[in-house]
Enzyme design. Structure first.
Site, short mmCIF file in Angstrom:
data_model
loop_
_atom_site.label_atom_id
_atom_site.label_comp_id
_atom_site.label_asym_id
_atom_site.label_seq_id
_atom_site.Cartn_x
_atom_site.Cartn_y
_atom_site.Cartn_z
N PRO A 2 -81.08 36.86 67.78
CA PRO A 2 -80.24 36.89 69.00
C PRO A 2 -81.03 37.39 70.20
O PRO A 2 -81.80 38.33 70.09
CB PRO A 2 -79.13 37.88 68.64
CG PRO A 2 -79.14 37.98 67.17
CD PRO A 2 -80.55 37.71 66.73
N GLU A 3 -80.86 36.72 71.35
CA GLU A 3 -81.52 37.10 72.59
C GLU A 3 -80.45 37.55 73.59
O GLU A 3 -79.29 37.66 73.24
CB GLU A 3 -82.35 35.91 73.13
CG GLU A 3 -83.43 35.46 72.14
CD GLU A 3 -84.23 34.26 72.63
OE1 GLU A 3 -84.42 34.11 73.85
OE2 GLU A 3 -84.69 33.47 71.78
#
Ligand code: ZN
Length: 277
Positions: free
Chosen positions: A2-3
């Site tokens: 996840p960013e």
């Protein structure tokens, strides 16, 4: 992994759903998810605490408690935070469960166990995670002035892709959004800041802001592994709008040239060899 857009989507969900709730009980299983302190310490610092706000620092979620302490959550590679009712059976790889006095639970599910949770005092936070002491600009949390951006960019000599992924330059970017930003800006991953014209710097600046805002608007990207979902288990929708990332062999939507994948270090970089120059 996840960013920024995925973590921001979860932050907004937590802001709506758990702020104001008080933790009644905490369950921890396994030894990997809570690893900076003993399970006993973790549980005693959380039980009875009320959640007052949820912030994001890069890819970290920082949950403020009315005890003055912080609950820090990092999703790692595969971590999920899920809202659930106590009667719902816990799915496999559920490592931490918070049950609220008002009913309902928040569960941390993480098959690969790179994610983690810990409770710390605010002034200990950067000791625990040194990266947060030198965190770069956050285009979603706070707009960056163009002049400042240009100055920061020209102070670096790293190639554009590793620079975008450097947490001390822009907070929260990884492999997906750095490729998407560079496609949007029409720039190759191996350009250096010094080689950019003023026009190109403007395009890069605009691409960072626009790609991240669009991605947050579409609640992030869920890839084939289905590992990223929001608090309600729903996948994101931005993957359908990817222009470069994971599109090897497909036509560029701007110029119809085939998107290529190049290995740089251990990472794959996707780009259009024609319109990214
Ligand atoms: Zn193209």
């Amino acid at each position: 992994m996840p960013e920024l857009p995925e973590v921001e989507t979860i932050r907004r969900g937590l802001d709506r759903e758990v702020v104001g709730k008080r933790v009644k009980t905490v369950q921890v299983s396994g030894t990997r998810t809570v690893r900076r302190q003993t399970k006993k310490q973790f549980i005693s610092q959380l039980e009875g605490a009320k959640i007052t706000s949820v912030d994001r620092r890069g890819k970290y979620l920082v949950v403020k408690l009315d005890t003055g302490e912080l609950l820090v959550i990092h999703l790692g590679m595969s971590g999920q935070l899920l809202r659930a009712q106590a009667r719902e059976q816990a799915q496999k790889h559920t490592h931490v469960v918070l049950t609220f006095t008002q009913g309902g639970q928040l569960r941390f599910v993480d098959p690969r166990t790179f994610g983690e949770l810990f409770v710390t005092a605010p002034d200990e936070l950067t000791k625990e995670i040194p990266e947060l002491a030198s965190l770069g600009m956050d285009p979603v949390d706070e707009p960056i002035p163009w002049v400042k951006f240009r100055e920061l960019l020209l102070s670096r000599t790293t190639k554009l892709k590793p620079l975008l992924m450097d947490q001390s330059f822009v907070a929260g970017l990884g492999n997906i959004y750095s490729d998407e930003i560079l496609w949007e800006a029409g720039l190759r991953h191996d350009r250096t800041p010094q080689s950019l014209s003023t026009m190109e710097i403007r395009r890069l600046y605009r691409a960072i802001v626009e790609v991240l805002h669009e991605a947050v608007k579409h609640r992030g990207s869920t890839l084939g592994d289905q590992q990223y979902v929001d608090l309600h288990g729903r996948p994101g929708e931005f993957q359908d709008l990817h222009q470069a990332y994971d599109r090897e062999g497909q036509a560029c939507r701007r110029c119809r040239t085939t998107i290529v994948r190049e290995k740089v270090g251990s990472r794959s970089t996707f780009y259009c060899p024609n319109c990214q120059i």
